[in-house]
Design an enzyme around this catalytic site. Structure first.
Site, PDB file in Angstrom:
ATOM      1  N   GLU A 407       0.803  -1.222   0.000  1.00  0.00           N
ATOM      2  CA  GLU A 407       0.000   0.000   0.000  1.00  0.00           C
ATOM      3  C   GLU A 407       0.840   1.278   0.000  1.00  0.00           C
ATOM      4  OE1 GLU A 407      -2.719  -3.214   1.435  1.00  0.00           O
ATOM      5  OE2 GLU A 407      -0.641  -2.634   1.860  1.00  0.00           O
ATOM      6  N   HIS A 474     -11.060  -5.720   9.460  1.00  0.00           N
ATOM      7  CA  HIS A 474     -11.805  -5.466   8.229  1.00  0.00           C
ATOM      8  C   HIS A 474     -13.066  -4.644   8.496  1.00  0.00           C
ATOM      9  CE1 HIS A 474      -9.331  -8.946   7.171  1.00  0.00           C
ATOM     10  NE2 HIS A 474      -9.505  -8.616   5.897  1.00  0.00           N
TER      11      HIS A 474
END
Length: 668
Positions: A407, A474
């Site tokens: 990322e 998540h």
């Protein structure tokens, strides 16, 4: 990096078919940063500049690499690469103003040293968090490749920087995508005071290229002819056959990490060895021995450069000191963006929240040919939520790009695309994973326009939120990490209509936008949405229900909790505000509503401590205190990570507490 006793301490030069004029040009270029540095060290002792990172002993690398590249090819230097700036003929008075923190400097006094860039000279300076610039180089090179430009991008790092994750991420991306990047490692023996034997175990840092299927070379960083000749050939080869190449330049740092650090930690014999390999003095001696340079010419070069230094210093010294002007400071936080309202047509269809995101992405790709989408599994697979499904077939793999799991470097790559005139979207597979890309978002994207007038034309999509049994990694709604950071825009819609219009605007805006999409809303919320393209402005809240008894301020999934609770409890005359845009925030709508109702509940899915709800509460207390009939109340999730089991998650979220909280406030 110990001396090899079998090697003579001086440098062996070969002319490499260079003319005398070329050799003298290299010498003059090499001499200039040395003389500037010697002057700066005097000024540092006099207190006329605040800090200095010396590149004495390493000048041949900056000069050789810069001279090997074309003027329209980007270079991303470090803070010891003064020769990059002088080789590109950056005006010395502006450099001196930069180091003195004056308005004529490249950062207008907002940053120091070499922490700046300049599009005019195709230089992109580093930030103190060294790693991100490697990913930025990937993005610049990717833009060249997408535009079919046969250009090379060179990026510098030190041997210490090769331990950072961004280094490995950037090399991996460049290798997988065959990006034309020269990764230049200046191995100068020490990371501040830490010697190389405490930094890595491979024999040479160039060996690391093998792990990425990448070509590498080891170059004598003190031999300007070798640097120039070899890098020139490699750069030309890359232009013809785009690929990344790793270069390790062996050199040494003759002064401290910065001047206050000193060099007491360096063994005396090691310092003496490298002193004899001084790149300027050795090259000067070679040129004199070859009858290419005379003592008179040498004196002429020095006098001419010193005169240029003195004249430009005089100009910089005569400038006024920087003065704070709040309006100017705030105006430079973002690049100017004139919102263009595109009205929706009359044709609508009932679609889900997730469909609105997909439509906006597709229609914006059609409007912006320079827009590149990047993310894990977004191409053939269509993304884990299938938002980008079908885009590969229409726009091709160059613009819809699967990324490795890295990322941080991908955010840097997005920044590089923006620097080179393109737009980028990064899809975080889950918003939680943004923590792995946090550094370049908050330290590079957010600060770049303020620092040196370089916008970050980047949208980061953030699937987020709880209520789907996904657990601690998540399910986070982490908007408060970013609303705190000046220079970022944060959007968080609750309905398909808003999501489509606001995402279109996000792609139009040349500034960095974090676009939050609550996963629980993806397939549960439907709405009539215009079929064609349209936009909605940032900073405008939506008043979903009007009333004068009480105000609820919220956003995201919590908007629907409020609607459900008001209906179930049959509560009327309640004003409900959906913020939609968190940064910029619609303060006017908030304040006007609270002044009307006198009571307010700020509702968030986030935990309360340090949340946006806390900031809104503070704004209301300051702006509406005399209008309040009750304390400003907040309601948020528990002060724990988000649990997985259904009963635990339900208890963690504030939805079931909302009715009771409203009653408490009404009865106050």
């Amino acid at each position: 990096m110990q001396p090899n006793s079998s090697q003579p301490p001086s440098i062996k030069f070969e002319k490499e078919n260079l003319s005398s004029a070329q050799l003298l040009d290299l010498y003059a270029a090499l001499l200039k940063p040395r003389l500037i540095e010697e002057k700066m060290l005097i000024l540092l002792r006099q207190g006329k500049i605040s800090k200095w990172f010396s590149g004495i002993g390493q000048e041949a690398i900056s000069i050789g690499v810069s001279k090997s590249l074309n003027a329209d090819e980007y270079i991303l230097p470090m803070h010891r690469n003064l020769g990059v700036f002088t080789s590109r003929n950056v005006p010395l008075n502006r450099l001196f103003s930069q180091w003195q923190g004056k308005q004529n400097g490249f950062t207008k006094g907002r940053d120091r040293s070499f922490h700046f860039g300049t599009q005019e000279y195709k230089i992109v300076g580093m930030i103190s968090h060294l790693g991100p610039q490697l990913g930025v180089a990937d993005g610049i090179a990717l833009a060249h490749k997408l535009k079919d430009e046969n250009k090379v991008t060179a990026v510098f790092t030190g041997e210490g920087g090769t331990s950072e994750g961004d280094f490995h991420e950037a090399l991996n991306i460049a290798s997988v995508w065959d990006l034309p990047v020269l990764f230049c490692i200046e191995n100068n023996g020490y990371g501040l005071s830490t010697p190389t034997n405490e930094q890595y175990r491979c024999k040479d840092l160039a060996d690391r290229a093998q792990g990425y299927g990448m070509e590498s070379h080891i170059i004598d960083g003190n031999n300007v002819i070798e640097v120039y000749s070899r890098v020139s050939k490699i750069a030309e080869s890359i232009r013809q056959n785009p690929r990344p190449v790793l270069l390790e330049f062996k050199t040494f740092r003759m002064r401290g990490h910065e001047e206050a650090s000193g060099t007491k930690y360096v063994p005396e014999d090691l310092m003496n060895f490298w002193q004899k390999k001084d790149p300027v003095e050795n090259f000067r001696g070679f040129l004199i021995d070859e009858n290419i340079l005379s003592e008179e010419q040498d004196a002429h070069f020095k006098n001419e450069i010193k005169a240029e230094i003195d004249e430009n210093l005089r100009e910089a010294n005569e400038e006024d000191a920087s003065r704070y002007d709040e309006t100017n400071e705030l105006n430079d936080l973002y690049q100017d963006f004139v919102y263009e309202e595109v009205m929706p047509n009359s044709e609508t269809e009932t679609i889900r929240f997730i469909d609105s995101i997909a439509q906006a992405t597709k229609q914006s790709m059609q409007r912006h040919n320079s827009l590149v989408l990047m993310g894990q599994d977004i191409a053939e697979y269509g993304g884990v939520f299938k938002i980008t499904d079908g885009l590969l077939e229409e726009f091709g793999k160059e613009r819809v790009r699967n990324t490795p799991i890295c990322e941080s470097a991908i955010v840097g790559t997005a920044m590089g695309l923006s620097i080179n005139g393109m737009k980028a979207m990064v899809e975080m597979q889950f918003g939680d994973f943004v923590s792995s890309g946090f550094n370049p978002i908050v330290n590079y994207l957010a600060k770049s326009n303020y620092r040196w007038n370089q916008n970050a034309d980047v949208v980061i999509r953030m699937p987020c939120g709880a209520g789907v049994g996904a657990g601690p990694f998540h399910s986070q709604t982490n908007e408060a990490w970013f609303t705190k950071v000046p220079g970022l825009k944060v959007v968080y819609p609750a309905f398909p209509y808003d999501a489509k219009g606001l995402l279109n605007t996000s792609f139009n805006d040349p500034n960095p936008v974090l676009f939050f999409e609550h996963k629980a809303l993806y397939r549960s919320i439907r709405q009539e949405v215009p079929v064609d393209y349209y936009t909605l402005p940032f900073g405008k809240a939506s008043v979903l229900k009007e009333g004068d008894k009480l105000t609820i301020i919220t956003y995201g999934a919590a908007v629907h909790w409020a609607l459900d609770t008001l209906e179930e409890a049959e509560l009327e005359n309640i004003e409900l505000i959906d913020l939609r845009s968190l940064q910029p925030l619609d303060r006017e709508t908030i304040i006007n509503s609270v002044k009307k109702t006198g009571k307010v509940l700020v509702l968030t899915e986030d935990s309360l401590f340090g949340s946006l709800a806390s900031e809104i509460s503070a704004i209301i207390s300051e702006e509406c205190f005399e209008y309040l009939d009750a304390p400003v109340m907040r309601l948020g999730s528990g002060e724990t990570p988000i649990p997985f089991a259904a009963a635990l998650e339900e208890g963690y979220l504030p939805k079931k507490k909302l009715k009771e909280k409203l009653k408490e406030l009404i009865d106050y």
